[in-house]
Write a protein that holds these residues in place. Structure first.
Motif, PDB file in Angstrom:
ATOM      1  N   ILE A 426       0.835  -1.201   0.000  1.00 42.41           N
ATOM      2  CA  ILE A 426       0.000   0.000   0.000  1.00 42.41           C
ATOM      3  C   ILE A 426       0.870   1.252   0.000  1.00 42.41           C
ATOM      4  CG2 ILE A 426      -1.619   1.366   1.381  1.00 42.41           C
ATOM      5  CD1 ILE A 426      -2.862  -1.275   2.317  1.00 42.41           C
ATOM      6  N   LEU A 427       1.899   1.256   0.858  1.00 45.16           N
ATOM      7  CA  LEU A 427       2.763   2.433   0.941  1.00 45.16           C
ATOM      8  C   LEU A 427       3.491   2.684  -0.369  1.00 45.16           C
ATOM      9  CD1 LEU A 427       4.233   1.958   4.528  1.00 45.16           C
ATOM     10  CD2 LEU A 427       2.594   3.683   3.783  1.00 45.16           C
ATOM     11  N   LEU A 428       3.962   1.619  -1.002  1.00 46.73           N
ATOM     12  CA  LEU A 428       4.673   1.781  -2.264  1.00 46.73           C
ATOM     13  C   LEU A 428       3.729   2.260  -3.364  1.00 46.73           C
ATOM     14  CD1 LEU A 428       7.429   1.452  -3.621  1.00 46.73           C
ATOM     15  CD2 LEU A 428       6.773  -0.882  -4.204  1.00 46.73           C
ATOM     16  N   LEU A 429       2.566   1.625  -3.458  1.00 45.31           N
ATOM     17  CA  LEU A 429       1.614   2.000  -4.500  1.00 45.31           C
ATOM     18  C   LEU A 429       0.988   3.363  -4.239  1.00 45.31           C
ATOM     19  CD1 LEU A 429      -0.164  -1.425  -5.149  1.00 45.31           C
ATOM     20  CD2 LEU A 429       1.398  -0.220  -6.678  1.00 45.31           C
ATOM     21  N   SER A 430       0.962   3.799  -2.973  1.00 44.05           N
ATOM     22  CA  SER A 430       0.391   5.117  -2.683  1.00 44.05           C
ATOM     23  C   SER A 430       1.272   6.243  -3.221  1.00 44.05           C
ATOM     24  CB  SER A 430       0.193   5.295  -1.171  1.00 44.05           C
ATOM     25  OG  SER A 430       1.439   5.316  -0.496  1.00 44.05           O
ATOM     26  N   GLY A 431       2.492   5.909  -3.655  1.00 42.52           N
ATOM     27  CA  GLY A 431       3.343   6.894  -4.312  1.00 42.52           C
ATOM     28  C   GLY A 431       3.366   6.724  -5.816  1.00 42.52           C
ATOM     29  N   ALA A 432       2.644   5.702  -6.349  1.00 40.65           N
ATOM     30  CA  ALA A 432       2.639   5.443  -7.783  1.00 40.65           C
ATOM     31  C   ALA A 432       1.872   6.532  -8.526  1.00 40.65           C
ATOM     32  CB  ALA A 432       2.019   4.075  -8.065  1.00 40.65           C
ATOM     33  N   GLY A 433       2.433   6.996  -9.618  1.00 34.59           N
ATOM     34  CA  GLY A 433       1.789   8.023 -10.425  1.00 34.59           C
ATOM     35  C   GLY A 433       2.069   9.435  -9.973  1.00 34.59           C
ATOM     36  N   THR A 434       2.658   9.579  -8.774  1.00 37.40           N
ATOM     37  CA  THR A 434       2.936  10.928  -8.256  1.00 37.40           C
ATOM     38  C   THR A 434       4.319  11.424  -8.670  1.00 37.40           C
ATOM     39  OG1 THR A 434       3.890  10.087  -6.180  1.00 37.40           O
ATOM     40  CG2 THR A 434       1.516  10.442  -6.232  1.00 37.40           C
ATOM     41  N   GLY A 435       5.200  10.510  -9.085  1.00 37.83           N
ATOM     42  CA  GLY A 435       6.582  10.896  -9.377  1.00 37.83           C
ATOM     43  C   GLY A 435       6.702  11.959 -10.446  1.00 37.83           C
ATOM     44  N   ALA A 436       5.856  11.872 -11.475  1.00 37.70           N
ATOM     45  CA  ALA A 436       5.937  12.849 -12.563  1.00 37.70           C
ATOM     46  C   ALA A 436       5.691  14.272 -12.061  1.00 37.70           C
ATOM     47  CB  ALA A 436       4.928  12.492 -13.649  1.00 37.70           C
ATOM     48  N   ILE A 437       4.834  14.412 -11.055  1.00 36.13           N
ATOM     49  CA  ILE A 437       4.577  15.744 -10.488  1.00 36.13           C
ATOM     50  C   ILE A 437       5.843  16.306  -9.869  1.00 36.13           C
ATOM     51  CG2 ILE A 437       3.297  17.038  -8.741  1.00 36.13           C
ATOM     52  CD1 ILE A 437       1.036  15.087  -9.043  1.00 36.13           C
ATOM     53  N   TYR A 438       6.576  15.469  -9.123  1.00 36.96           N
ATOM     54  CA  TYR A 438       7.776  15.936  -8.435  1.00 36.96           C
ATOM     55  C   TYR A 438       8.876  16.315  -9.423  1.00 36.96           C
ATOM     56  CZ  TYR A 438       5.213  13.713  -4.681  1.00 36.96           C
ATOM     57  OH  TYR A 438       4.210  13.353  -3.805  1.00 36.96           O
ATOM     58  N   LEU A 439       8.812  15.753 -10.629  1.00 36.96           N
ATOM     59  CA  LEU A 439       9.755  16.147 -11.678  1.00 36.96           C
ATOM     60  C   LEU A 439       9.304  17.434 -12.373  1.00 36.96           C
ATOM     61  CD1 LEU A 439      10.365  12.645 -13.340  1.00 36.96           C
ATOM     62  CD2 LEU A 439      11.921  13.861 -11.818  1.00 36.96           C
ATOM     63  N   LEU A 440       7.989  17.534 -12.647  1.00 38.75           N
ATOM     64  CA  LEU A 440       7.482  18.655 -13.443  1.00 38.75           C
ATOM     65  C   LEU A 440       7.252  19.934 -12.647  1.00 38.75           C
ATOM     66  CD1 LEU A 440       4.886  16.777 -15.699  1.00 38.75           C
ATOM     67  CD2 LEU A 440       7.086  17.716 -16.391  1.00 38.75           C
ATOM     68  N   ARG A 441       7.038  19.839 -11.334  1.00 34.24           N
ATOM     69  CA  ARG A 441       6.684  21.029 -10.569  1.00 34.24           C
ATOM     70  C   ARG A 441       7.776  22.086 -10.587  1.00 34.24           C
ATOM     71  NH1 ARG A 441       6.781  18.408  -4.431  1.00 34.24           N
ATOM     72  NH2 ARG A 441       9.027  17.973  -4.351  1.00 34.24           N
ATOM     73  N   TRP A 442       9.003  21.671 -10.844  1.00 31.21           N
ATOM     74  CA  TRP A 442      10.110  22.631 -10.936  1.00 31.21           C
ATOM     75  C   TRP A 442      10.146  23.329 -12.292  1.00 31.21           C
ATOM     76  CZ3 TRP A 442      13.323  23.709  -6.845  1.00 31.21           C
ATOM     77  CH2 TRP A 442      13.322  22.802  -5.777  1.00 31.21           C
ATOM     78  N   PHE A 443       9.563  22.705 -13.324  1.00 33.49           N
ATOM     79  CA  PHE A 443       9.749  23.205 -14.686  1.00 33.49           C
ATOM     80  C   PHE A 443       8.458  23.614 -15.398  1.00 33.49           C
ATOM     81  CE2 PHE A 443      13.493  20.503 -13.954  1.00 33.49           C
ATOM     82  CZ  PHE A 443      14.482  21.433 -14.199  1.00 33.49           C
ATOM     83  N   TRP A 444       7.320  23.509 -14.722  1.00 31.97           N
ATOM     84  CA  TRP A 444       6.056  23.906 -15.363  1.00 31.97           C
ATOM     85  C   TRP A 444       5.226  24.678 -14.346  1.00 31.97           C
ATOM     86  CZ3 TRP A 444       1.271  20.430 -16.490  1.00 31.97           C
ATOM     87  CH2 TRP A 444       0.383  21.122 -17.326  1.00 31.97           C
ATOM     88  N   TRP A 445       4.970  25.905 -14.660  1.00 33.89           N
ATOM     89  CA  TRP A 445       4.297  26.809 -13.719  1.00 33.89           C
ATOM     90  C   TRP A 445       2.868  26.373 -13.402  1.00 33.89           C
ATOM     91  CZ3 TRP A 445      -0.230  29.421 -14.879  1.00 33.89           C
ATOM     92  CH2 TRP A 445      -0.619  29.403 -16.223  1.00 33.89           C
ATOM     93  N   ARG A 446       2.235  25.592 -14.294  1.00 36.18           N
ATOM     94  CA  ARG A 446       0.812  25.293 -14.114  1.00 36.18           C
ATOM     95  C   ARG A 446       0.556  24.262 -13.009  1.00 36.18           C
ATOM     96  NH1 ARG A 446      -3.557  25.495 -13.048  1.00 36.18           N
ATOM     97  NH2 ARG A 446      -5.417  25.922 -14.265  1.00 36.18           N
ATOM     98  N   ILE A 447       1.555  23.464 -12.641  1.00 36.96           N
ATOM     99  CA  ILE A 447       1.386  22.530 -11.524  1.00 36.96           C
ATOM    100  C   ILE A 447       1.051  23.313 -10.259  1.00 36.96           C
ATOM    101  CG2 ILE A 447       2.566  20.844 -10.042  1.00 36.96           C
ATOM    102  CD1 ILE A 447       2.124  19.689 -12.732  1.00 36.96           C
TER     103      ILE A 447
END
Length: 847
Positions: A426-447
């Motif tokens: 559960i803990l591992l899957l609860s982070g699934a799909g969120t990684g892209a946000i942590y990459l994009l939030r630095w480079f895309w103002w709309r996040i």
């Protein structure tokens, strides 16, 4: 066992371990003189730490005492290639080194959670910061520390012969003292000292392992029975069911899509904490680069060698149990082989290696204690409870929190974590799909904050549903009838058969629960009996093994596959394949078909005979065990020794037979003479012959699907992909239907960190229209990302080449080892030339 039990350690070993504790505690007390000045000193070391110290600390933290156990378990169960499950995260590490380390250092936040209110605006930013401070800092963090503490318990049972609570208390005292007194500086300097010991201990343990009598040198290890099939560092590319979940999914999806502490896309957690503690951007990048090199290229092979040697020394868990009867049955898993192997070290050296494992435990726990308390203090207490708190008060709360976190983690380890597989999925899957946000939030103002909130909520709900609601069998049903696996599946479309099997399984559940409760009761009786005498201990253990055998027999008789066989009146028969199917193997072994058939029958008879002798030896052992009053009674000693030898003989006979069967054997389903062949019988016989006796079955929509168990390897990958896709769609929708971050927050963030790139062009241009310049360094126009991506690629090539160069030298493949070493050197030279072209910003105070 009591606290006075010291297992196999002698006086010299205990002196060495005692000196280790003295040095560690002294480090904490010396550093504590400055750590209490402010929360920045306590949690970030005054932002003045050098790259080499931070890099060693990062690798020391991931060098926890459970990691050797984990790698050993991988090697024993799936082979060296199973390590791709964590080797793939090197890509994440290189992205952090060359793209995100600079940005984190520029942000000047105290913790990565403080980032939320710097990058986002409104109450939503505050909510996500506060929630994650407790969720990650307390719950998630303590679960991780609990699993590390489980490894300490196993080491304590094998080496010291102590109860779990004693191992936890003794292992925790030292780390709590120095982490509480000196904060992160204590952790960093203690990590430096501990990592040196841990690495020396790991290498020496590998050296001793390959020189055990059962192994007799590295060259013999590589050809030892049971080891040859585990050596490949790459999965079998002829079987997509093996390489897709083992290599493709981690490399193509997992590294960027999944958030997990220590391997966060874009950096975060204790890795971010150390980057934030660095002197400047260059030191932050140097620290993470050094960490990734040591973590992936250098460290794994000593553990892998010990894992391989453990197969030669202890082919089965029964072998381990026979030699270490005091090991709690709850903890008798494949990963216990590592502490079992180091128990073979001699006096003095055993103390050094045990000290190295204690060091590994303390370095990991120390880091997590300081990291977790930094979240609680900075992102919850200071932000929401006592904004006006003084620096001294914050340091005091941090120290109290450090102690409390250790207590919670110890409680988790001693209570429910031995059955926490579902919790950690559960803990591992609860982070699934969120990684892209942590990459994009630095480079895309709309996040915005709602992007992260949507991802976090949807991922958590889906993770709980997939793990607890759907389960592994339910996930298997999603794809068992899919054309992708049709070659591995046989469908029996018989609603009556499916209904009868479902009814039988349901009716057996009550008995299953009773047997499970009986096993748990017998375990508790055995634990209490250890305090009485060896005789009481062995009697209780025998009854536990009896109950466990009964439970396993009931389970095997009531699986869907067992009931399918019973309904069709089938039994399995094992024989040699037709000569036409094994021509190549016969040529390779220079054997005739008649010789192979004769050898096969000989091994079958030997295995049957060994099991018959084992049954007789067990009966005699049981009779003696429950009829004498003295553990050392001659009749019991004789029966016990005979029983142990019979177990070894049976295990060896099974191993010899299995090895020969793998090359020449086939499984056929034979119908009983007095049973009418069902309509699906011939298809079933053909399927079993093609896939072996490892076939299983599952019921879906009134049909029975018989399948090759290899497709079960896709279960977690399917769960992961499902969660990643749904979560990604959810946060993308949330990003566009919720208001954007206000322009002042965006401009302030960009001016401080200026990540650059087209994703910020609109914000920069809008600011210029308002007469505000936020891009003084022209990060939008002179974007360094292409150069950074080149460095990521070169870093991966250099480190993977080094990893497998070392592996080839270990395997004796000097030519390939040298070729890969040359690749490592060339790619490293190009990497540092490219690295030198990057621009580093200097803090004003540093300038």
């Amino acid at each position: 066992m009591t606290l006075g039990a010291i297992g196999m350690l002698n006086g010299l070993d205990l002196v060495i371990i005692g000196l280790f504790f003295v040095v560690i505690i002294m480090i904490g007390l010396i550093v504590s003189r400055t750590a209490g000045k402010s929360s920045a000193e306590f949690f970030l070391g005054g932002r003045s730490m050098p790259w080499w110290l931070l890099g060693v600390s990062m690798v020391a933290c991931t060098f926890s005492c459970d990691t050797p156990n984990l790698v050993t378990g991988f090697v024993r169960e799936q082979g060296v290639a199973a390590n791709w499950g964590w080797w793939a995260f090197l890509i994440t590490g290189m992205v952090t080194v060359f793209i995100y380390a600079q940005l984190w250092r520029r942000s000047k936040v105290m913790t990565d959670l403080e980032f939320y209110e710097m990058r986002y605006s409104g109450k939503s930013a505050a909510v996500i910061r506060g929630f994650r401070s407790l969720y990650l800092g307390v719950l998630f963090n303590c679960l991780i520390m609990g699993t590390v503490t489980l490894a300490a318990i196993k080491i304590g049972q094998v080496i010291f012969g102590v109860d779990p609570w004693v191992a936890v208390v003794c292992g925790s005292i030292g780390v709590v003292i120095y982490a509480t007194a000196g904060g992160i500086k204590s952790c960093l300097w203690a990590d430096f000292f501990q990592y040196s010991i841990a690495m020396v201990g790991a290498v020496y343990a590998a050296y001793v392992a390959v020189n055990q009598p059962e192994v007799n040198g590295l060259s013999n290890l590589l050809t030892a029975p049971g080891v040859e099939g585990k050596l490949s560092w790459a999965p079998n590319f002829d079987n997509w069911l093996e390489w897709v979940p083992l290599l493709l999914i981690p490399v193509a999806v997992q590294w960027w899509a999944v958030w997990y502490p220590g391997a966060e896309p874009g950096g975060g957690g204790y890795i971010a904490q150390r980057m934030l503690s660095a002197k400047n951007e260059k030191h932050a990048m140097g620290a993470t680069l050094f960490f990734n090199f040591m973590h992936y290229a250098i460290r794994p092979w000593p553990w892998i060698v010990v894992g391989l040697a453990s197969i030669a020394c202890y082919p089965t868990l029964a072998d381990i149990k026979a030699q270490f009867p005091d090991i709690d049955p709850t903890y008798l898993k494949a990963d216990i082989a590592y502490p079992v192997m180091i128990s073979r070290l001699g006096p003095g050296f055993l103390g050094v290696v045990v000290a190295s494992l204690i060091a590994a435990y303390m370095s990991t726990i120390g880091t997590h204690l300081n990291w977790g308390s930094s979240y609680v203090v900075n992102d919850w207490y200071k932000r929401f409870v006592r904004p006006e708190a003084s620096e001294k008060e914050l340091v005091l709360v941090g120290r109290l929190c450090t102690i409390l976190l250790m207590v919670i983690a110890a409680t988790f380890a001693l209570t429910f974590l031995q059955d926490a597989v579902s919790a950690f999925q559960i803990l591992l899957l609860s982070g699934a799909g969120t990684g892209a946000i942590y990459l994009l939030r630095w480079f895309w103002w709309r996040i915005n904050a709602w992007s992260e909130i949507a991802a976090m909520v949807v991922a958590t709900i889906l993770a709980c549903w997939v793990v607890l609601g759907v389960g592994d069998e339910g996930t298997l049903k999603w794809y068992v009838d899919n054309s992708v696996v049709e070659d591995q599946v046989m469908a029996i479309q018989d609603t009556d058969l499916a209904g009868d099997i479902s009814t039988t399984v349901d009716e057996s559940n009550e008995k299953t629960a009773e047997l499970k409760a009986d096993v748990e009761k017998k375990v508790e009786i055995w634990r209490d009996a250890r305090e009485e005498s060896k005789l009481a201990r062995d009697r209780a253990r025998y009854r536990y093994d009896e109950a466990l055998d009964a439970q396993q027999a009931h389970k095997s008789e009531h699986t869907t596959m067992a009931l399918v066989k019973a309904a069709g009146g089938f039994n399995y028969d094992y024989s040699v394949k037709p000569a036409s199917e094994i021509e190549e193997q016969l040529k390779k072994d220079e054997a005739t078909y008649a010789e192979v058939t004769g050898k096969f029958e000989q091994l079958q008879d030997a295995y049957t005979d060994a099991n018959a002798k084992l049954a007789v030896a067990e009966d005699k052992y049981e009779e003696a065990l429950f009829s004498v009053d003295d553990w050392d009674a001659p009749v019991l000693v004789e029966a016990r020794d005979a029983y142990k030898q019979a177990q070894k003989d049976a295990a060896q006979a099974r191993k010899d037979y299995d090895r020969y069967f793998a090359d020449y054997g086939q499984t056929t389903a034979i119908a009983q003479a007095d049973t009418e062949m069902p309509a699906w019988g011939e298809s079933f016989q053909k399927f079993v012959k093609g896939h072996g006796d490892g076939v299983k079955a599952v019921i879906k929509n009134g049909s029975v699907y018989v399948y090759d168990s290899a497709i079960e390897g896709l279960v977690f990958s399917v769960k992961l992909l499902f969660v990643v896709i749904v979560v990604s769609i959810s946060w993308i929708i949330a990003t566009f239907v919720t208001p954007a971050v206000d322009k002042e927050t965006l401009r302030s963030f960009y001016k401080l960190c200026h990540p650059g790139g087209p994703g910020w062009k609109k914000v920069v241009e809008d600011a210029r229209k308002d007469g505000v310049e936020i891009d003084e360094v022209n990060a939008v126009g002179d974007w360094k990302l292409p150069l950074q991506i080149l460095c990521v690629f070169l870093g991966c090539v250099a480190i993977y080449s080094c990893l497998f160069s070392v592996g080839n030298y270990v395997y004796g493949n000097v030519v390939w080892g040298t070729v890969l070493l040359v690749v490592t050197i060339i790619s490293t030279i190009i990497l540092f030339k490219s690295f030198g072209k990057m621009k580093f910003e200097v803090d004003k105070q540093e300038a």
